[in-house]
Design an enzyme around this catalytic site. Structure first.
Site, PDB file in Angstrom:
ATOM      1  CB  ILE A 192       4.587   8.025  -5.368  1.00 50.30           C
ATOM      2  CG1 ILE A 192       5.135   7.488  -4.040  1.00 50.30           C
ATOM      3  CG2 ILE A 192       4.506   6.898  -6.388  1.00 50.30           C
ATOM      4  CD1 ILE A 192       4.206   6.513  -3.318  1.00 50.30           C
ATOM      5  CG  ASN A 252       3.399  16.070   2.625  1.00 49.91           C
ATOM      6  OD1 ASN A 252       4.103  16.719   3.412  1.00 49.91           O
ATOM      7  ND2 ASN A 252       3.621  14.780   2.382  1.00 49.91           N
ATOM      8  CB  SER A 253       4.043  18.584  -2.769  1.00 53.52           C
ATOM      9  OG  SER A 253       2.706  18.988  -2.992  1.00 53.52           O
ATOM     10  N   GLY A 306      -3.658  12.414  -1.213  1.00 53.95           N
ATOM     11  CA  GLY A 306      -4.151  11.875   0.046  1.00 53.95           C
ATOM     12  C   GLY A 306      -3.120  12.114   1.134  1.00 53.95           C
ATOM     13  CB  SER A 317      -1.052   1.428   1.308  1.00 52.13           C
ATOM     14  OG  SER A 317      -0.086   1.103   2.275  1.00 52.13           O
ATOM     15  CE1 TYR A 336      -2.433   6.384   3.884  1.00 54.35           C
ATOM     16  CE2 TYR A 336      -1.300   4.417   4.677  1.00 54.35           C
ATOM     17  CZ  TYR A 336      -1.545   5.342   3.678  1.00 54.35           C
ATOM     18  OH  TYR A 336      -0.915   5.212   2.459  1.00 54.35           O
ATOM     19  CE  LYS A 395      -3.946   5.428   0.628  1.00 53.59           C
ATOM     20  NZ  LYS A 395      -4.030   6.325  -0.533  1.00 53.59           N
ATOM     21  CB  ALA A 441      15.742   5.788  17.351  1.00 53.84           C
TER      22      ALA A 441
HETATM   23  P1  NAD Z   1       3.026  12.747  -0.774  1.00 60.05           P
HETATM   24  O1  NAD Z   1       2.469  13.364   0.442  1.00 60.05           O
HETATM   25  O2  NAD Z   1       4.416  13.081  -1.158  1.00 60.05           O
HETATM   26  O3  NAD Z   1       2.078  13.042  -2.024  1.00 60.05           O
HETATM   27  C1  NAD Z   1       0.695  13.241  -1.900  1.00 60.05           C
HETATM   28  C2  NAD Z   1       0.362  14.549  -2.614  1.00 60.05           C
HETATM   29  O4  NAD Z   1      -1.041  14.766  -2.550  1.00 60.05           O
HETATM   30  C3  NAD Z   1       1.025  15.766  -1.973  1.00 60.05           C
HETATM   31  O5  NAD Z   1       1.665  16.519  -2.986  1.00 60.05           O
HETATM   32  C4  NAD Z   1      -0.127  16.532  -1.346  1.00 60.05           C
HETATM   33  O6  NAD Z   1       0.096  17.929  -1.368  1.00 60.05           O
HETATM   34  C5  NAD Z   1      -1.291  16.100  -2.216  1.00 60.05           C
HETATM   35  N1  NAD Z   1      -2.614  16.126  -1.556  1.00 60.05           N
HETATM   36  C6  NAD Z   1      -2.944  15.589  -0.358  1.00 60.05           C
HETATM   37  N2  NAD Z   1      -4.258  15.763  -0.124  1.00 60.05           N
HETATM   38  C7  NAD Z   1      -4.758  16.424  -1.193  1.00 60.05           C
HETATM   39  C8  NAD Z   1      -6.051  16.896  -1.551  1.00 60.05           C
HETATM   40  N3  NAD Z   1      -7.092  16.721  -0.730  1.00 60.05           N
HETATM   41  N4  NAD Z   1      -6.218  17.514  -2.733  1.00 60.05           N
HETATM   42  C9  NAD Z   1      -5.148  17.709  -3.567  1.00 60.05           C
HETATM   43  N5  NAD Z   1      -3.904  17.295  -3.267  1.00 60.05           N
HETATM   44  C10 NAD Z   1      -3.716  16.663  -2.104  1.00 60.05           C
HETATM   45  O7  NAD Z   1       2.862  11.155  -0.603  1.00 60.05           O
HETATM   46  P2  NAD Z   1       3.378   9.970  -1.523  1.00 60.05           P
HETATM   47  O8  NAD Z   1       4.336   9.197  -0.729  1.00 60.05           O
HETATM   48  O9  NAD Z   1       3.760  10.471  -2.858  1.00 60.05           O
HETATM   49  O10 NAD Z   1       2.044   9.121  -1.606  1.00 60.05           O
HETATM   50  C11 NAD Z   1       1.161   9.190  -2.719  1.00 60.05           C
HETATM   51  C12 NAD Z   1       0.000   8.229  -2.503  1.00 60.05           C
HETATM   52  O11 NAD Z   1       0.520   6.917  -2.340  1.00 60.05           O
HETATM   53  C13 NAD Z   1      -0.834   8.512  -1.249  1.00 60.05           C
HETATM   54  O12 NAD Z   1      -2.187   8.263  -1.554  1.00 60.05           O
HETATM   55  C14 NAD Z   1      -0.316   7.500  -0.249  1.00 60.05           C
HETATM   56  O13 NAD Z   1      -1.294   7.153   0.696  1.00 60.05           O
HETATM   57  C15 NAD Z   1       0.015   6.323  -1.154  1.00 60.05           C
HETATM   58  N6  NAD Z   1       1.038   5.420  -0.593  1.00 60.05           N
HETATM   59  C16 NAD Z   1       2.227   5.953  -0.160  1.00 60.05           C
HETATM   60  C17 NAD Z   1       3.184   5.108   0.399  1.00 60.05           C
HETATM   61  C18 NAD Z   1       4.479   5.653   0.934  1.00 60.05           C
HETATM   62  O14 NAD Z   1       5.068   5.027   1.816  1.00 60.05           O
HETATM   63  N7  NAD Z   1       4.990   6.788   0.452  1.00 60.05           N
HETATM   64  C19 NAD Z   1       2.922   3.743   0.487  1.00 60.05           C
HETATM   65  C20 NAD Z   1       1.706   3.252   0.020  1.00 60.05           C
HETATM   66  C21 NAD Z   1       0.763   4.119  -0.507  1.00 60.05           C
HETATM   67  C1  WQD Z   2      10.352   0.647   8.147  1.00 57.50           C
HETATM   68  C2  WQD Z   2      11.131  -0.126   9.207  1.00 57.50           C
HETATM   69  C3  WQD Z   2      10.530   0.480  11.439  1.00 57.50           C
HETATM   70  C4  WQD Z   2      12.033   4.591  11.281  1.00 57.50           C
HETATM   71  C5  WQD Z   2       4.929   2.947   6.655  1.00 57.50           C
HETATM   72  C6  WQD Z   2       3.431   2.933   6.740  1.00 57.50           C
HETATM   73  C7  WQD Z   2       2.846   2.161   5.586  1.00 57.50           C
HETATM   74  C8  WQD Z   2       3.389   2.675   4.241  1.00 57.50           C
HETATM   75  C9  WQD Z   2       4.875   2.820   4.248  1.00 57.50           C
HETATM   76  C10 WQD Z   2       1.845   4.213   3.224  1.00 57.50           C
HETATM   77  C11 WQD Z   2      10.271  -0.586  10.381  1.00 57.50           C
HETATM   78  C12 WQD Z   2      11.963   0.847  11.160  1.00 57.50           C
HETATM   79  C13 WQD Z   2      11.689   3.288  10.965  1.00 57.50           C
HETATM   80  C14 WQD Z   2      13.063   4.815  12.247  1.00 57.50           C
HETATM   81  C15 WQD Z   2      13.335   2.429  12.460  1.00 57.50           C
HETATM   82  N1  WQD Z   2       2.885   3.973   3.913  1.00 57.50           N
HETATM   83  N2  WQD Z   2      12.328   2.227  11.537  1.00 57.50           N
HETATM   84  N3  WQD Z   2      13.688   3.718  12.784  1.00 57.50           N
HETATM   85  O1  WQD Z   2       6.252   1.370   9.023  1.00 57.50           O
HETATM   86  O2  WQD Z   2       6.917  -0.241   7.173  1.00 57.50           O
HETATM   87  O3  WQD Z   2       5.407   1.604   6.677  1.00 57.50           O
HETATM   88  O4  WQD Z   2       5.304   3.539   5.406  1.00 57.50           O
HETATM   89  O5  WQD Z   2       0.992   3.468   2.826  1.00 57.50           O
HETATM   90  O6  WQD Z   2       1.463   2.295   5.662  1.00 57.50           O
HETATM   91  O7  WQD Z   2       3.063   2.305   7.957  1.00 57.50           O
HETATM   92  O8  WQD Z   2       7.756   2.111   7.125  1.00 57.50           O
HETATM   93  O9  WQD Z   2       9.822   3.415   6.932  1.00 57.50           O
HETATM   94  O10 WQD Z   2       8.313   3.802   8.935  1.00 57.50           O
HETATM   95  O11 WQD Z   2       9.607   1.692   8.783  1.00 57.50           O
HETATM   96  O12 WQD Z   2      13.936   1.489  12.964  1.00 57.50           O
HETATM   97  O13 WQD Z   2      13.387   5.948  12.580  1.00 57.50           O
HETATM   98  O14 WQD Z   2      12.110   0.761   9.762  1.00 57.50           O
HETATM   99  O15 WQD Z   2      10.367   0.021  12.749  1.00 57.50           O
HETATM  100  O16 WQD Z   2      10.772  -1.827  10.797  1.00 57.50           O
HETATM  101  P1  WQD Z   2       6.576   1.143   7.619  1.00 57.50           P
HETATM  102  P2  WQD Z   2       8.893   2.861   7.944  1.00 57.50           P
END
Ligand code: NAD
Ligand code: WQD
Length: 339
Positions: free
Chosen positions: A15, A38-39, A85, A127, A151, A155, A218
């Site tokens: 993101i 993670n990047s 994070g 989140s 997790y 948050k 799956a």
């Molecule tokens: P991501 O893992 O791709 O990005 C997170 C980045 O933070 C990575 O590049 C990682 O290397 C870096 N990082 C982690 N810990 C660190 C630290 N201690 N110091 C410096 N860098 C660090 O994940 P994302 O999907 O881009 O998520 C970004 C944020 O959004 C996270 O805080 C995540 O919890 C939140 N979020 C993500 C989702 C989702 O589903 N992707 C949903 C809701 C919230």
């Molecule tokens: C979506 C739907 C699964 C994989 C997670 C975190 C949440 C947030 C976003 C950070 C569900 C189904 C999935 C597969 C499947 N992250 N599924 N087969 O669980 O809604 O949210 O990511 O904040 O905190 O919990 O996302 O993409 O894992 O699942 O059928 O191989 O797809 O059961 O219904 P989720 P997801």
């Protein structure tokens, strides 16, 4: 007017990298701080191709106070977007302390360094997971917070701490953004999501099946009380989310305060709807088996984005077909991520 620099922690990630594009397009200068846990640093070259200029990357940890102090001392920073994070729910159950250290302690170290430097504008990645299993959908921001794993707790704890900080120091400008399910990729196909190992999340898994990296999806449960029996979520395009961050920053610049907003589309899609949309976008069949439910999964939820629209003038514009088309372009062009 001088360009404002925004510190983007975790800006090399999924993101964060997309938000760097939106920031640059809006006239800001993103400065990335990321430990690359993670990047991949090669995202910088891709960002250069999209934005026309390589953003500066500081490789370091958000928990490193001395580093943060140096960054704030050396560069005038007008605001921070804090993505850094860890985000894997299962890992957080297995290793909670690591999650609390990265997500909670990391946010505290950052906030303390900002406070010392007099930087008081902060956009935080929260989140929808803070809602846990909600009583109803669409979920408003006022819904009860009942996170169901470390997790989600991490948050919620940071949200509470930042609200307390803003209460104690009313000059702070803070936005807590609760994302639903971010998916998709930049339309150029140059940046996107590349999970390490087997993807936990649906969209990356589906796109890896489409490109031939994995054989079958799956589907976790076909007996939920939903129209087709599979789980329903609010998938939101990562570029819509990115633009939501810029809108939140602009809002914070206008007045001090704390704003908590859902960033989602307001609509749910089922697992099978995602599979069908991806088949349309890619022209590839997605083989799947319907298996047992995944422990801890909620049957169905989606967000109410009304407040985000009223507050920021932002709403998600890109639909499921575009999310799949953009994911597919990225996946096809980069089957091994940035390698
Ligand atoms: P991501 O893992 O791709 O990005 C997170 C980045 O933070 C990575 O590049 C990682 O290397 C870096 N990082 C982690 N810990 C660190 C630290 N201690 N110091 C410096 N860098 C660090 O994940 P994302 O999907 O881009 O998520 C970004 C944020 O959004 C996270 O805080 C995540 O919890 C939140 N979020 C993500 C989702 C989702 O589903 N992707 C949903 C809701 C919230
Ligand atoms: C979506 C739907 C699964 C994989 C997670 C975190 C949440 C947030 C976003 C950070 C569900 C189904 C999935 C597969 C499947 N992250 N599924 N087969 O669980 O809604 O949210 O990511 O904040 O905190 O919990 O996302 O993409 O894992 O699942 O059928 O191989 O797809 O059961 O219904 P989720 P997801």
């Amino acid at each position: 007017m001088t360009t404002q620099t925004i510190l983007v922690t975790g800006g090399a990630g999924f993101i964060g990298s997309h938000t760097c594009v939106a920031l640059a397009e809006a006239g800001y200068e993103p400065l990335i701080l990321d430990n690359l846990g993670n990047s991949d640093r090669r995202v910088i070259g891709r960002l250069e191709r999209i934005i026309g200029k390589a953003p500066r990357l500081i490789v370091g940890d958000v928990r490193d106070r001395a580093l943060l102090d140096r960054v704030f001392r050396e560069t005038p920073i007008s605001g921070v977007i804090h993505f850094a994070g860890l985000k894997a729910v299962g890992d957080s159950v297995a290793d909670p302390i690591t999650y609390y250290d990265n997500n909670v302690n990391g946010s505290f170290v950052l906030a303390a360094a900002m406070h010392a430097a007099g930087v008081q504008t902060l956009i935080f990645s929260s989140s929808a997971t803070v809602y846990g299993d909600p009583d109803r959908s669409p979920i408003p921001e006022t819904a009860a917070l009942r996170p169901a794993n470390p997790y989600g707790h991490s948050k919620r704890m940071v949200e509470q701490a930042l609200a307390d900080l803003q209460h104690a120091h009313p000059a702070w400008r803070i936005a807590l953004l609760r994302y639903f399910n971010p998916v998709g990729a930049h339309e150029s196909g140059l940046i996107g999501e590349h999970p390490q190992g087997k993807p936990n999340n649906l969209m990356p898994f589906v796109s890896q099946v489409a490109v031939g990296l994995r054989e079958r999806l799956a589907v976790h449960g076909g007996d939920y009380p939903t129209p087709d029996g599979t789980g329903v979520r609010d998938y939101v395009h990562v570029m819509d989310l990115a633009e939501g961050h810029v809108a939140a920053l602009r809002h914070a610049e206008k007045q001090p305060g704390l704003t908590t907003l859902n960033l989602g589309t307001g609509h749910g899609a089922s697992v099978l709807e995602v599979v069908k949309a991806f088949e349309r976008a890619s022209g590839q069949p997605i083989a799947y088996d319907v298996g047992p439910r995944r422990p801890g999964d909620v049957p169905a939820y989606w967000g109410d984005p009304t407040l985000a629209e009223a507050t920021l003038g932002w709403r998600a514009r890109r639909g499921l077909d575009q999310m799949c088309a953009d994911s597919w372009r990225w996946q096809q062009g980069n089957p091994n991520g940035y390698e």
